[in-house]
Design a protein around this motif. Structure first.
Motif, mmCIF file in Angstrom:
data_model
loop_
_atom_site.group_PDB
_atom_site.id
_atom_site.type_symbol
_atom_site.label_atom_id
_atom_site.label_comp_id
_atom_site.label_asym_id
_atom_site.label_seq_id
_atom_site.Cartn_x
_atom_site.Cartn_y
_atom_site.Cartn_z
ATOM 1 N N ARG A 170 0.824 -1.204 0.000
ATOM 2 C CA ARG A 170 0.000 0.000 0.000
ATOM 3 C C ARG A 170 0.865 1.263 0.000
ATOM 4 O O ARG A 170 0.585 2.233 -0.714
ATOM 5 N N LEU A 171 1.940 1.242 0.789
ATOM 6 C CA LEU A 171 2.845 2.389 0.822
ATOM 7 C C LEU A 171 3.521 2.577 -0.526
ATOM 8 O O LEU A 171 3.641 3.698 -1.023
ATOM 9 N N THR A 172 3.951 1.478 -1.150
ATOM 10 C CA THR A 172 4.608 1.562 -2.458
ATOM 11 C C THR A 172 3.659 2.127 -3.508
ATOM 12 O O THR A 172 4.043 2.992 -4.313
ATOM 13 N N LEU A 173 2.414 1.655 -3.513
ATOM 14 C CA LEU A 173 1.431 2.161 -4.482
ATOM 15 C C LEU A 173 1.160 3.647 -4.264
ATOM 16 O O LEU A 173 0.981 4.405 -5.224
ATOM 17 N N THR A 174 1.127 4.057 -3.005
ATOM 18 C CA THR A 174 0.921 5.475 -2.699
ATOM 19 C C THR A 174 2.037 6.329 -3.292
ATOM 20 O O THR A 174 1.799 7.391 -3.866
ATOM 21 N N LEU A 175 3.267 5.836 -3.165
ATOM 22 C CA LEU A 175 4.410 6.576 -3.696
ATOM 23 C C LEU A 175 4.395 6.598 -5.224
ATOM 24 O O LEU A 175 4.736 7.609 -5.846
ATOM 25 N N LEU A 176 3.996 5.452 -5.841
ATOM 26 C CA LEU A 176 3.976 5.383 -7.302
ATOM 27 C C LEU A 176 2.832 6.194 -7.898
ATOM 28 O O LEU A 176 2.934 6.679 -9.024
ATOM 29 N N ARG A 177 1.725 6.332 -7.157
ATOM 30 C CA ARG A 177 0.573 7.076 -7.680
ATOM 31 C C ARG A 177 0.919 8.524 -7.984
ATOM 32 O O ARG A 177 0.284 9.167 -8.818
ATOM 33 N N ARG A 178 1.909 9.027 -7.297
ATOM 34 C CA ARG A 178 2.311 10.412 -7.533
ATOM 35 C C ARG A 178 3.049 10.564 -8.861
ATOM 36 O O ARG A 178 3.364 11.666 -9.274
ATOM 37 N N ARG A 179 3.330 9.428 -9.502
ATOM 38 C CA ARG A 179 4.055 9.448 -10.776
ATOM 39 C C ARG A 179 3.271 8.637 -11.811
ATOM 40 O O ARG A 179 3.794 7.752 -12.473
ATOM 41 N N ARG A 180 1.966 8.952 -11.920
ATOM 42 C CA ARG A 180 1.050 8.154 -12.740
ATOM 43 C C ARG A 180 1.477 8.112 -14.208
ATOM 44 O O ARG A 180 1.369 7.077 -14.862
ATOM 45 N N LEU A 181 1.928 9.236 -14.754
ATOM 46 C CA LEU A 181 2.256 9.285 -16.171
ATOM 47 C C LEU A 181 3.389 8.318 -16.496
ATOM 48 O O LEU A 181 3.299 7.555 -17.474
ATOM 49 N N ASP A 182 4.452 8.346 -15.718
ATOM 50 C CA ASP A 182 5.575 7.446 -15.970
ATOM 51 C C ASP A 182 5.152 5.991 -15.821
ATOM 52 O O ASP A 182 5.582 5.122 -16.587
ATOM 53 N N VAL A 183 4.307 5.698 -14.827
ATOM 54 C CA VAL A 183 3.837 4.321 -14.628
ATOM 55 C C VAL A 183 3.002 3.867 -15.824
ATOM 56 O O VAL A 183 3.151 2.745 -16.322
ATOM 57 N N ALA A 184 2.092 4.753 -16.307
ATOM 58 C CA ALA A 184 1.237 4.400 -17.445
ATOM 59 C C ALA A 184 2.071 4.176 -18.708
ATOM 60 O O ALA A 184 1.845 3.213 -19.459
ATOM 61 N N LEU A 185 3.042 5.046 -18.965
ATOM 62 C CA LEU A 185 3.902 4.877 -20.137
ATOM 63 C C LEU A 185 4.726 3.598 -20.041
ATOM 64 O O LEU A 185 4.916 2.896 -21.043
ATOM 65 N N THR A 186 5.184 3.290 -18.850
ATOM 66 C CA THR A 186 5.945 2.047 -18.656
ATOM 67 C C THR A 186 5.084 0.841 -18.990
ATOM 68 O O THR A 186 5.518 -0.082 -19.707
ATOM 69 N N ALA A 187 3.849 0.831 -18.479
ATOM 70 C CA ALA A 187 2.944 -0.294 -18.736
ATOM 71 C C ALA A 187 2.663 -0.430 -20.232
ATOM 72 O O ALA A 187 2.684 -1.538 -20.790
ATOM 73 N N LEU A 190 10.492 3.230 -16.164
ATOM 74 C CA LEU A 190 10.327 2.594 -14.855
ATOM 75 C C LEU A 190 11.267 3.242 -13.833
ATOM 76 O O LEU A 190 10.894 3.475 -12.683
ATOM 77 N N ALA A 191 12.496 3.516 -14.268
ATOM 78 C CA ALA A 191 13.444 4.173 -13.367
ATOM 79 C C ALA A 191 12.952 5.563 -12.976
ATOM 80 O O ALA A 191 13.075 5.976 -11.819
ATOM 81 N N ARG A 192 12.360 6.291 -13.951
ATOM 82 C CA ARG A 192 11.840 7.628 -13.658
ATOM 83 C C ARG A 192 10.697 7.580 -12.653
ATOM 84 O O ARG A 192 10.500 8.521 -11.881
ATOM 85 N N ALA A 193 9.940 6.478 -12.669
ATOM 86 C CA ALA A 193 8.842 6.339 -11.715
ATOM 87 C C ALA A 193 9.328 5.758 -10.392
ATOM 88 O O ALA A 193 8.930 6.208 -9.311
ATOM 89 N N GLY A 194 10.197 4.744 -10.477
ATOM 90 C CA GLY A 194 10.556 3.999 -9.280
ATOM 91 C C GLY A 194 11.644 4.609 -8.435
ATOM 92 O O GLY A 194 11.565 4.593 -7.195
ATOM 93 N N GLU A 195 12.681 5.162 -9.081
ATOM 94 C CA GLU A 195 13.805 5.693 -8.298
ATOM 95 C C GLU A 195 13.382 6.852 -7.397
ATOM 96 O O GLU A 195 13.762 6.902 -6.230
ATOM 97 N N PRO A 196 12.606 7.830 -7.902
ATOM 98 C CA PRO A 196 12.140 8.883 -6.980
ATOM 99 C C PRO A 196 11.256 8.333 -5.860
ATOM 100 O O PRO A 196 11.315 8.814 -4.729
ATOM 101 N N ALA A 197 10.422 7.314 -6.191
ATOM 102 C CA ALA A 197 9.586 6.715 -5.152
ATOM 103 C C ALA A 197 10.451 6.034 -4.093
ATOM 104 O O ALA A 197 10.199 6.144 -2.886
ATOM 105 N N LEU A 198 11.498 5.328 -4.550
ATOM 106 C CA LEU A 198 12.405 4.675 -3.601
ATOM 107 C C LEU A 198 13.152 5.715 -2.774
ATOM 108 O O LEU A 198 13.352 5.540 -1.563
ATOM 109 N N ALA A 199 13.567 6.805 -3.422
ATOM 110 C CA ALA A 199 14.257 7.872 -2.685
ATOM 111 C C ALA A 199 13.348 8.455 -1.613
ATOM 112 O O ALA A 199 13.780 8.717 -0.482
ATOM 113 N N GLU A 200 12.070 8.632 -1.952
ATOM 114 C CA GLU A 200 11.116 9.171 -0.981
ATOM 115 C C GLU A 200 10.919 8.191 0.173
ATOM 116 O O GLU A 200 10.845 8.594 1.344
#
Length: 590
Positions: free
Chosen positions: A15-32, A90-100
């Protein structure tokens, strides 16, 4: 018994991971979207190879073969470019989320009280912000792209298999129960095993850190060999669990290979029967066999990646366990403090229930007064100082500044000015310049303020003598500082921070005889005109204080000016006599 820091449940971590990724919806959608495109392009090669087989069998033209080859080439380019773009997105979406997540976990860790960290052991905390972060980051760049790509490849390839002929698809599907059985055997056993591995690594780190930080003490007491045995035991315990993980994973791999063999045989047998009945072409069966064979790698990757995923998942729950700790609540109902009077009311703190380290202490320090707290080891001095500084939460009682609870007082002036600041004998020199080490306390400090702070505590001379002055790099693998110099920087930070109240907990204890005089002068300069509580290691600090508080067994047993306490002939007089080498004065006649 050691109590480890909390860890989250897998659901909380997700749930925490999804919360962090939701803030980067565009990058996640493009990755998918890119991964879907790559998956579809991956279906082209088996399909066109089957078409080539039929072309040859039916005596087709060379142009048909070339056309199929161009399709395969184009699909390969799409896979190559799409995979690169998907990994980047994926890196653009995930690395900032991991940093946060890392910043949030570190923020919670920095605000844990000292007793909690000591009870859990610094190794547990270090392994979380070190090894666990590394594993999660590695899974983000290596495991997640392969896992997502493989999962999509499985779904799309299975669809392609059914598109050729539903009976060929059904034959391939019959192997699913074998994979399911392998997973049902593996998953319930692997999660606890990986969790044990992460915890064992934390215990190993704790044993190693204790040996490094306490090496001098261990050698002095002849305990080096005994501690080495503890390190060996912790290391081998960790190694044995890692070996168990490898052996367990190998057995899992054998079960997967057996499922692959059964599945391919089923597809080929079904294809043979369909060709013989004239209901499918050789090319279609060839494509079906290639499709199923193409499933080997993604299915194997998904299942084998459970190894890395389980390990990363265990690390993620440990990181999330820190990140999900209650955030430090900003002071509410605050006001700017102008009165710096410090009051301790009926303060009690227990590390173990029923055994108070500080027992019902009440103390009032008027604004601007310097109070020294003295007593034998174990008297409760450091505990009192830690509670006043907010490092420990009291079991009972309260600490007031200007008549309000200390955590509800906002110091007037610039943002970030602390209400209470603590300097202990455990001083860390941060990697960076001398200037960086000082402006941590006041990021907006001007050059003149930094120079004035150094001049106040008597360190300006040696700082200017450094190779690059204030810009000299210090800390790890840089210009070394003596313990006295490191402590002076800590005291200079207090001058820059300008707190309402300062607590010095044996802040001159680490200096040798050569540096003690300079540090004591620096401590006097820092506390001059400021409400302060000094946990005195050297009684010369008590002699220069406005007032001395003597503690024993967690209680205040004497309180008054130095000269009056010496003349009284009580506990402080005996301490002073032992320190100064004089005979204690006779008790005052009442």
């Amino acid at each position: 018994m050691t109590t480890l820091l909390p860890r989250s449940t897998p659901r909380e971590a997700a749930r925490l991971t999804l919360t962090l990724l939701r803030r980067r919806r565009l990058d996640v959608a493009l990755t998918a979207g890119l991964y879907v495109l790559v998956g579809l392009a991956g279906l082209v090669a088996p399909w066109q190879l089957g078409a080539v087989v039929d072309t040859v069998a039916e005596g087709g033209s060379r142009d048909d073969v070339v056309r199929s080859a161009l399709w395969i080439l184009g699909a390969g380019v799409v896979v190559m470019v799409g995979t690169a773009l998907a990994t980047g997105r994926l890196a653009r979406a995930g690395e900032p989320a991991l940093a946060e997540l890392r910043e949030q976990a570190l923020d919670r860790a920095l605000h844990l009280d000292g007793a909690t960290v000591e009870e859990a052991g610094s190794g547990d905390l270090l392994s979380r912000v070190g090894d666990d972060v590394r594993l999660v980051a590695q899974s983000l760049t290596e495991v997640v792209p392969l896992l997502v790509g493989s999962a999509l490849a499985i779904v799309l390839t299975a669809g392609g298999l059914f598109a050729l002929d539903w009976r060929l698809g059904l034959a391939g599907l019959l192997t699913a129960p074998a994979y399911v059985r392998a997973l049902r055997w593996y998953l319930p056993r692997s999660a606890p095993l990986y969790q044990r591995e992460r915890e064992a690594n934390g215990v190993r780190a704790q044993a190693f850190l204790t040996g490094v930080h306490g090496s001098r003490t261990l050698r002095a007491h002849g305990l080096s060999a005994a501690h080495q045995e503890q390190v060996d035991a912790a290391s081998w315990a960790s190694a044995r669990i890692s070996l168990d993980v490898v052996g367990f994973f190998t057995r899992f791999g054998l079960r997967l290979n057996r499922a692959e063999l059964v599945g391919l045989l089923l597809v080929l047998v079904a294809g043979f029967l369909l060709v013989r009945a004239g209901e499918a072409s050789v090319g279609e069966v060839t494509a079906a066999g290639l499709y199923f064979h193409r499933l080997f790698n993604p299915i194997g990757a998904v299942l084998f990646l459970f190894d890395a995923a389980q390990s990363a998942g265990a690390s993620l729950t440990r990181l999330a366990g820190l990140a999900l700790l209650p955030a430090r609540v900003p002071p509410h109902g605050t006001r700017a403090g102008t009165d710096t009077t410090l009051e301790v009311r009926d303060l009690t703190h227990e590390y173990a229930e029923g055994r108070p380290a500080v027992d019902g202490v009440s103390l009032r320090v008027p604004a601007g007064q310097r109070v020294a707290v003295v007593g034998a080891s174990g008297a409760g001095k450091t505990t009192l100082g830690s509670v006043v500084a907010g490092r420990l939460a009291p079991t009972r009682g309260e600490v007031l500044v200007g008549g309000l609870p200390a955590d509800r007082v906002v110091a007037p002036g610039r943002a970030g000015r602390p209400t209470v600041a603590l300097v202990s004998q455990e001083v860390h020199v941060f990697t960076g310049s001398v200037r960086d080490n000082l402006t941590l306390a006041h990021p907006g400090a001007e050059e003149a303020e930094v120079v004035d702070a150094l001049d106040t505590i008597g360190a300006l001379g040696w700082v200017r003598a450094l190779p690059e002055g204030l810009d000299t790099a210090v800390g790890a693998a840089a210009h070394p500082l003596t313990p006295a110099q490191a402590q002076q920087l800590a005291l200079a930070r207090v001058v820059l921070a300008d707190p309402l109240v300062v607590v010095l907990d044996e802040a001159t204890a680490e200096a040798g005889s050569a540096g003690a005089r300079d540090l004591e002068a620096a401590a006097l300069a820092v506390t001059r005109g400021r409400t302060s509580l000094t946990i005195a290691h050297r009684l010369t600090q008590a002699a220069s204080a406005d007032r001395v508080v003597v503690m024993a067994a967690g209680r205040v047993v004497e309180d008054g000016p130095h000269d009056d306490l010496v003349a009284a002939g009580g506990p402080y007089a005996r301490l002073w006599a032992a320190w100064s080498g004089t005979e204690p004065a006779p008790p005052a006649q009442l």
